[in-house]
Enzyme design. Structure first.
Site, PDB file in Angstrom:
ATOM      1  N   ASP A 144      -1.928  12.257  34.667  1.00 10.38           N
ATOM      2  CA  ASP A 144      -2.517  11.264  33.775  1.00 10.38           C
ATOM      3  C   ASP A 144      -1.888  11.271  32.395  1.00 10.38           C
ATOM      4  O   ASP A 144      -1.237  12.233  31.995  1.00 10.38           O
ATOM      5  CB  ASP A 144      -4.010  11.530  33.604  1.00 10.38           C
ATOM      6  CG  ASP A 144      -4.268  12.759  32.738  1.00 10.38           C
ATOM      7  OD1 ASP A 144      -3.793  13.855  33.117  1.00 10.38           O
ATOM      8  OD2 ASP A 144      -4.911  12.624  31.689  1.00 10.38           O
ATOM      9  N   GLU A 151      -0.207  21.109  44.733  1.00  8.92           N
ATOM     10  CA  GLU A 151      -0.325  20.835  43.295  1.00  8.92           C
ATOM     11  C   GLU A 151       0.611  19.699  42.916  1.00  8.92           C
ATOM     12  O   GLU A 151       1.642  19.495  43.545  1.00  8.92           O
ATOM     13  CB  GLU A 151       0.090  22.073  42.489  1.00  8.92           C
ATOM     14  CG  GLU A 151      -1.037  22.911  41.964  1.00  8.92           C
ATOM     15  CD  GLU A 151      -1.807  22.290  40.800  1.00  8.92           C
ATOM     16  OE1 GLU A 151      -1.817  21.060  40.650  1.00  8.92           O
ATOM     17  OE2 GLU A 151      -2.410  23.054  40.053  1.00  8.92           O
ATOM     18  N   ARG A 197      -7.246  17.202  39.519  1.00 17.40           N
ATOM     19  CA  ARG A 197      -7.218  15.914  40.147  1.00 17.40           C
ATOM     20  C   ARG A 197      -5.784  15.474  40.438  1.00 17.40           C
ATOM     21  O   ARG A 197      -5.546  14.622  41.274  1.00 17.40           O
ATOM     22  CB  ARG A 197      -7.854  14.867  39.185  1.00 17.40           C
ATOM     23  CG  ARG A 197      -9.353  15.086  39.018  1.00 17.40           C
ATOM     24  CD  ARG A 197      -9.861  14.456  37.765  1.00 17.40           C
ATOM     25  NE  ARG A 197      -9.423  15.251  36.624  1.00 17.40           N
ATOM     26  CZ  ARG A 197      -9.714  14.937  35.366  1.00 17.40           C
ATOM     27  NH1 ARG A 197     -10.387  13.849  35.087  1.00 17.40           N
ATOM     28  NH2 ARG A 197      -9.319  15.701  34.372  1.00 17.40           N
ATOM     29  N   GLY A 198      -4.846  16.075  39.718  1.00 21.68           N
ATOM     30  CA  GLY A 198      -3.463  15.601  39.751  1.00 21.68           C
ATOM     31  C   GLY A 198      -2.811  15.602  41.121  1.00 21.68           C
ATOM     32  O   GLY A 198      -1.923  14.812  41.393  1.00 21.68           O
ATOM     33  N   LYS A 227       8.067  22.654  36.380  1.00 22.18           N
ATOM     34  CA  LYS A 227       8.679  22.777  35.045  1.00 22.18           C
ATOM     35  C   LYS A 227       8.951  24.255  34.822  1.00 22.18           C
ATOM     36  O   LYS A 227       8.215  24.932  34.099  1.00 22.18           O
ATOM     37  CB  LYS A 227       7.686  22.308  33.976  1.00 22.18           C
ATOM     38  CG  LYS A 227       7.783  20.891  33.549  1.00 22.18           C
ATOM     39  CD  LYS A 227       6.899  20.688  32.311  1.00 22.18           C
ATOM     40  CE  LYS A 227       6.701  19.228  32.014  1.00 22.18           C
ATOM     41  NZ  LYS A 227       5.744  19.034  30.904  1.00 22.18           N
ATOM     42  N   THR A 232      -2.640  28.222  36.085  1.00 16.96           N
ATOM     43  CA  THR A 232      -3.624  27.622  36.990  1.00 16.96           C
ATOM     44  C   THR A 232      -3.418  28.119  38.416  1.00 16.96           C
ATOM     45  O   THR A 232      -4.337  28.651  39.049  1.00 16.96           O
ATOM     46  CB  THR A 232      -3.511  26.078  36.960  1.00 16.96           C
ATOM     47  OG1 THR A 232      -3.695  25.643  35.623  1.00 16.96           O
ATOM     48  CG2 THR A 232      -4.528  25.431  37.875  1.00 16.96           C
ATOM     49  N   ASP A 245       3.331  24.327  35.468  1.00 18.29           N
ATOM     50  CA  ASP A 245       3.842  24.349  34.101  1.00 18.29           C
ATOM     51  C   ASP A 245       3.895  25.818  33.668  1.00 18.29           C
ATOM     52  O   ASP A 245       4.825  26.546  34.037  1.00 18.29           O
ATOM     53  CB  ASP A 245       2.855  23.507  33.272  1.00 18.29           C
ATOM     54  CG  ASP A 245       3.376  23.137  31.913  1.00 18.29           C
ATOM     55  OD1 ASP A 245       3.935  23.994  31.232  1.00 18.29           O
ATOM     56  OD2 ASP A 245       3.215  21.968  31.506  1.00 18.29           O
ATOM     57  N   GLY A 305       2.056  28.095  34.846  1.00 16.27           N
ATOM     58  CA  GLY A 305       1.803  28.867  36.064  1.00 16.27           C
ATOM     59  C   GLY A 305       0.425  29.506  36.094  1.00 16.27           C
ATOM     60  O   GLY A 305       0.003  30.033  37.118  1.00 16.27           O
ATOM     61  N   ARG A 312      -2.814   7.531  36.604  1.00 19.59           N
ATOM     62  CA  ARG A 312      -2.508   8.432  37.723  1.00 19.59           C
ATOM     63  C   ARG A 312      -2.034   7.620  38.925  1.00 19.59           C
ATOM     64  O   ARG A 312      -1.430   8.147  39.845  1.00 19.59           O
ATOM     65  CB  ARG A 312      -3.755   9.224  38.137  1.00 19.59           C
ATOM     66  CG  ARG A 312      -4.255  10.206  37.090  1.00 19.59           C
ATOM     67  CD  ARG A 312      -5.420  11.003  37.671  1.00 19.59           C
ATOM     68  NE  ARG A 312      -6.161  11.736  36.665  1.00 19.59           N
ATOM     69  CZ  ARG A 312      -5.898  12.974  36.273  1.00 19.59           C
ATOM     70  NH1 ARG A 312      -4.895  13.620  36.794  1.00 19.59           N
ATOM     71  NH2 ARG A 312      -6.631  13.575  35.355  1.00 19.59           N
TER      72      ARG A 312
HETATM   73  C1  PRP Z   1      -2.430  20.205  35.478  1.00 17.50           C
HETATM   74  C2  PRP Z   1      -1.821  20.326  36.867  1.00 17.50           C
HETATM   75  C3  PRP Z   1      -1.983  21.777  37.186  1.00 17.50           C
HETATM   76  C4  PRP Z   1      -1.918  22.444  35.837  1.00 17.50           C
HETATM   77  C5  PRP Z   1      -0.571  23.063  35.662  1.00 17.50           C
HETATM   78  O1  PRP Z   1      -3.794  20.023  35.628  1.00 17.50           O
HETATM   79  O2  PRP Z   1      -2.470  19.503  37.792  1.00 17.50           O
HETATM   80  O3  PRP Z   1      -3.215  22.047  37.824  1.00 17.50           O
HETATM   81  O4  PRP Z   1      -2.129  21.439  34.847  1.00 17.50           O
HETATM   82  O5  PRP Z   1      -0.488  23.731  34.432  1.00 17.50           O
HETATM   83  P1  PRP Z   1      -0.227  25.283  34.292  1.00 17.50           P
HETATM   84  O6  PRP Z   1       0.839  25.675  35.245  1.00 17.50           O
HETATM   85  O7  PRP Z   1       0.215  25.412  32.831  1.00 17.50           O
HETATM   86  O8  PRP Z   1      -1.521  26.002  34.521  1.00 17.50           O
HETATM   87  P2  PRP Z   1      -4.740  19.484  34.443  1.00 17.50           P
HETATM   88  O9  PRP Z   1      -5.416  20.650  33.791  1.00 17.50           O
HETATM   89  O10 PRP Z   1      -3.966  18.574  33.540  1.00 17.50           O
HETATM   90  O11 PRP Z   1      -5.863  18.710  35.228  1.00 17.50           O
HETATM   91  P3  PRP Z   1      -5.772  17.402  36.162  1.00 17.50           P
HETATM   92  O12 PRP Z   1      -4.996  17.779  37.391  1.00 17.50           O
HETATM   93  O13 PRP Z   1      -7.185  17.083  36.455  1.00 17.50           O
HETATM   94  O14 PRP Z   1      -5.066  16.326  35.368  1.00 17.50           O
END
Ligand code: PRP
Length: 186
Positions: free
Chosen positions: A163, A103, A46-47, A135, A111, A107, A109, A169
């Site tokens: 969030d 995105e 959702r971010g 990051k 996802t 973080d 990477g 958000r």
């Molecule tokens: C956050 C962000 C990315 C992911 C990055 O999503 O939106 O999709 O984490 O992290 P990574 O690089 O360590 O994989 P989150 O899971 O918090 O869901 P949201 O967007 O719904 O808040």
């Protein structure tokens, strides 16, 4: 829900800086994809929602938008890309389209890496990543990032799509959580 001001440590990226950088990214994308009529922005929920809606208004060439959602197993657990699960997939064919994944933050990477792996199998004309925040110090898996808004330090950030406990958000800036204050009021 507590007032975020109780634990806001600092404003890392204020609204005007966010918006001017987003305008630059929009111009860059508009230039890079000029002349193509099959540009598709895919927002990872959702971010990425706030970033997408502001970014697309700064893109001056025709484009479509779609959404995907991804979740990770376990608590804070993104140790391998195998722990990433697609919870909302696309219902359009991306074959021969120029796809930009949008995105809020990269973080570890994992996802974005999992989404890139999946979408590559669907044979888009091109596929790249646009993230508002990076990051890089936290990276566990190498991912190619074409467009980055801001490289940020390893701090607990929230606002503008990100969030804290599912709230805030909507804030127009990126803030840093003062962990001591946050935990003392928990
Ligand atoms: C956050 C962000 C990315 C992911 C990055 O999503 O939106 O999709 O984490 O992290 P990574 O690089 O360590 O994989 P989150 O899971 O918090 O869901 P949201 O967007 O719904 O808040």
């Amino acid at each position: 829900m507590r007032d975020y001001r109780e634990y806001l440590g600092e404003i890392l990226v204020p609204e005007d800086k966010l918006q001017s950088r987003i305008a630059e990214l929009g111009s860059e994308i508009s230039r890079d994809f000029a002349g193509l009529d099959n540009l598709l922005l895919i927002c990872i929920l959702r971010g990425g929602v706030l970033f997408l809606t502001d970014l697309m208004r700064k893109i001056t060439i025709p484009h479509a938008i779609e959404f995907m959602a991804v979740s990770s197993y376990g608590v804070g657990n993104r140790e391998t890309s195998g722990h990433v699960r697609i919870t909302l997939d696309l219902n359009v064919d991306i074959r021969d389209k120029h796809v930009i994944l949008v995105e809020d933050i990269i973080d570890s990477g994992h996802t974005i890496s999992a989404v890139l792996d999946l979408l590559t199998t669907r044979k888009p004309a091109s596929l790249c990543v646009c993230t508002l925040l990076d990051k890089a110090d936290r990276r566990e898996v190498n991912v190619p990032v074409k467009y980055t808004g801001f490289s940020i330090p390893n701090k607990f950030v929230f606002g503008y799509g990100l969030d804290i406990d599912d709230y805030y958000r909507n804030l127009p800036f990126i803030g840093v959580v003062d962990l001591e204050k946050y935990q003392s009021g928990a």
